[in-house]
Design a protein around this motif. Structure first.
Motif, PDB file in Angstrom:
ATOM      1  N   ILE A   5      14.639  -2.504   0.554  1.00 34.22           N
ATOM      2  CA  ILE A   5      13.242  -2.916   0.420  1.00 34.22           C
ATOM      3  C   ILE A   5      13.178  -4.157  -0.456  1.00 34.22           C
ATOM      4  CG2 ILE A   5      10.969  -2.325  -0.529  1.00 34.22           C
ATOM      5  CD1 ILE A   5      11.540   0.576   0.157  1.00 34.22           C
ATOM      6  N   CYS A  10       6.931  -5.912  -0.953  1.00 30.82           N
ATOM      7  CA  CYS A  10       6.267  -4.601  -0.853  1.00 30.82           C
ATOM      8  C   CYS A  10       4.901  -4.639  -1.536  1.00 30.82           C
ATOM      9  CB  CYS A  10       7.146  -3.532  -1.512  1.00 30.82           C
ATOM     10  SG  CYS A  10       6.367  -1.907  -1.627  1.00 30.82           S
ATOM     11  N   ILE A  11       3.880  -4.099  -0.848  1.00 35.56           N
ATOM     12  CA  ILE A  11       2.530  -4.046  -1.418  1.00 35.56           C
ATOM     13  C   ILE A  11       2.160  -2.622  -1.867  1.00 35.56           C
ATOM     14  CG2 ILE A  11       1.668  -6.066  -0.172  1.00 35.56           C
ATOM     15  CD1 ILE A  11       0.377  -4.070   1.857  1.00 35.56           C
ATOM     16  N   GLY A  12       3.120  -1.703  -1.771  1.00 39.04           N
ATOM     17  CA  GLY A  12       2.903  -0.353  -2.285  1.00 39.04           C
ATOM     18  C   GLY A  12       1.941   0.488  -1.474  1.00 39.04           C
ATOM     19  N   CYS A  13       1.905   0.290  -0.183  1.00 38.47           N
ATOM     20  CA  CYS A  13       0.951   1.031   0.659  1.00 38.47           C
ATOM     21  C   CYS A  13       1.328   2.496   0.828  1.00 38.47           C
ATOM     22  CB  CYS A  13       0.830   0.366   2.023  1.00 38.47           C
ATOM     23  SG  CYS A  13       2.301   0.569   3.045  1.00 38.47           S
ATOM     24  N   GLY A  14       2.596   2.836   0.680  1.00 41.13           N
ATOM     25  CA  GLY A  14       3.032   4.227   0.766  1.00 41.13           C
ATOM     26  C   GLY A  14       3.362   4.731   2.164  1.00 41.13           C
ATOM     27  N   ILE A  15       3.252   3.891   3.154  1.00 42.18           N
ATOM     28  CA  ILE A  15       3.514   4.331   4.532  1.00 42.18           C
ATOM     29  C   ILE A  15       4.947   4.846   4.684  1.00 42.18           C
ATOM     30  CG2 ILE A  15       3.839   3.504   6.908  1.00 42.18           C
ATOM     31  CD1 ILE A  15       1.366   1.744   6.492  1.00 42.18           C
ATOM     32  N   CYS A  16       5.897   4.127   4.109  1.00 42.67           N
ATOM     33  CA  CYS A  16       7.296   4.537   4.275  1.00 42.67           C
ATOM     34  C   CYS A  16       7.542   5.909   3.650  1.00 42.67           C
ATOM     35  CB  CYS A  16       8.241   3.482   3.708  1.00 42.67           C
ATOM     36  SG  CYS A  16       7.922   3.019   2.001  1.00 42.67           S
ATOM     37  N   MET A  26       7.767   6.351  -3.891  1.00 47.47           N
ATOM     38  CA  MET A  26       6.972   5.353  -4.588  1.00 47.47           C
ATOM     39  C   MET A  26       7.342   5.382  -6.070  1.00 47.47           C
ATOM     40  SD  MET A  26       5.365   4.012  -2.168  1.00 47.47           S
ATOM     41  CE  MET A  26       4.363   2.876  -3.138  1.00 47.47           C
ATOM     42  N   ALA A  33       7.619   0.789  -3.377  1.00 51.29           N
ATOM     43  CA  ALA A  33       8.535   1.784  -2.824  1.00 51.29           C
ATOM     44  C   ALA A  33       9.975   1.459  -3.199  1.00 51.29           C
ATOM     45  CB  ALA A  33       8.397   1.820  -1.310  1.00 51.29           C
ATOM     46  N   CYS A  53       6.302  -0.806   8.363  1.00 51.76           N
ATOM     47  CA  CYS A  53       5.905  -1.493   7.122  1.00 51.76           C
ATOM     48  C   CYS A  53       5.005  -2.678   7.484  1.00 51.76           C
ATOM     49  CB  CYS A  53       7.143  -1.981   6.364  1.00 51.76           C
ATOM     50  SG  CYS A  53       6.719  -2.926   4.890  1.00 51.76           S
ATOM     51  N   VAL A  55       4.097  -5.269   5.931  1.00 51.95           N
ATOM     52  CA  VAL A  55       4.448  -6.611   5.442  1.00 51.95           C
ATOM     53  C   VAL A  55       5.915  -6.978   5.690  1.00 51.95           C
ATOM     54  CG1 VAL A  55       2.614  -6.717   3.709  1.00 51.95           C
ATOM     55  CG2 VAL A  55       4.820  -5.670   3.117  1.00 51.95           C
ATOM     56  N   ALA A  57       8.654  -5.523   4.577  1.00 52.86           N
ATOM     57  CA  ALA A  57       9.481  -5.482   3.370  1.00 52.86           C
ATOM     58  C   ALA A  57      10.764  -4.670   3.561  1.00 52.86           C
ATOM     59  CB  ALA A  57       8.677  -4.876   2.212  1.00 52.86           C
ATOM     60  N   ILE A  58      10.797  -3.848   4.600  1.00 49.49           N
ATOM     61  CA  ILE A  58      11.957  -2.980   4.825  1.00 49.49           C
ATOM     62  C   ILE A  58      12.926  -3.639   5.781  1.00 49.49           C
ATOM     63  CG2 ILE A  58      12.735  -0.719   5.664  1.00 49.49           C
ATOM     64  CD1 ILE A  58       9.890   0.322   5.039  1.00 49.49           C
TER      65      ILE A  58
HETATM   66  S1  SF4 Z   1       5.677   0.583   3.974  1.00 45.58           S
HETATM   67 FE1  SF4 Z   1       6.394  -1.414   3.204  1.00 45.58          FE
HETATM   68  S2  SF4 Z   1       4.718  -2.216   1.917  1.00 45.58           S
HETATM   69 FE2  SF4 Z   1       4.349  -0.025   2.260  1.00 45.58          FE
HETATM   70  S3  SF4 Z   1       5.272   0.950   0.443  1.00 45.58           S
HETATM   71 FE3  SF4 Z   1       6.819   0.978   2.093  1.00 45.58          FE
HETATM   72  S4  SF4 Z   1       8.041  -0.902   1.747  1.00 45.58           S
HETATM   73 FE4  SF4 Z   1       6.128  -1.118   0.584  1.00 45.58          FE
END
Ligand code: SF4
Length: 62
Positions: A5, A10-16, A26, A33, A53, A55, A57-58
């Motif tokens: 990551i 990463c914007i910290g959305c928590g999806i992953c 997180m 993340a 993700c 953005v 980031a992964i």
């Molecule tokens: S899905 Fe992407 S942006 Fe969202 S927390 Fe995970 S790494 Fe970060």
């Protein structure tokens, strides 16, 4: 397999983490993340999570 990551992206959305809490968690203090199982796990498809993700980031490499 190696899951990474980009913390700068990463914007910290928590999806992953929602998708696979075995590989992603997180970081409460950073609000971003982290990968806790970089080799992936049996219950998720890391490539699928990579695509979710918002953005990009992964990154998942073989
Ligand atoms: S899905 Fe992407 S942006 Fe969202 S927390 Fe995970 S790494 Fe970060």
């Amino acid at each position: 397999m190696k899951i990474e990551i980009n913390q700068d992206v990463c914007i910290g959305c928590g999806i992953c983490e929602n998708f696979c809490s075995e590989c992603f968690v997180m970081n409460a203090s950073e609000g971003k993340a982290e990968v806790v199982k970089a080799e992936g796990c049996d219950s998720c498809n890391a490539k699928d999570v990579e695509g979710r993700c918002p953005v990009g980031a992964i990154s998942v490499s073989e």
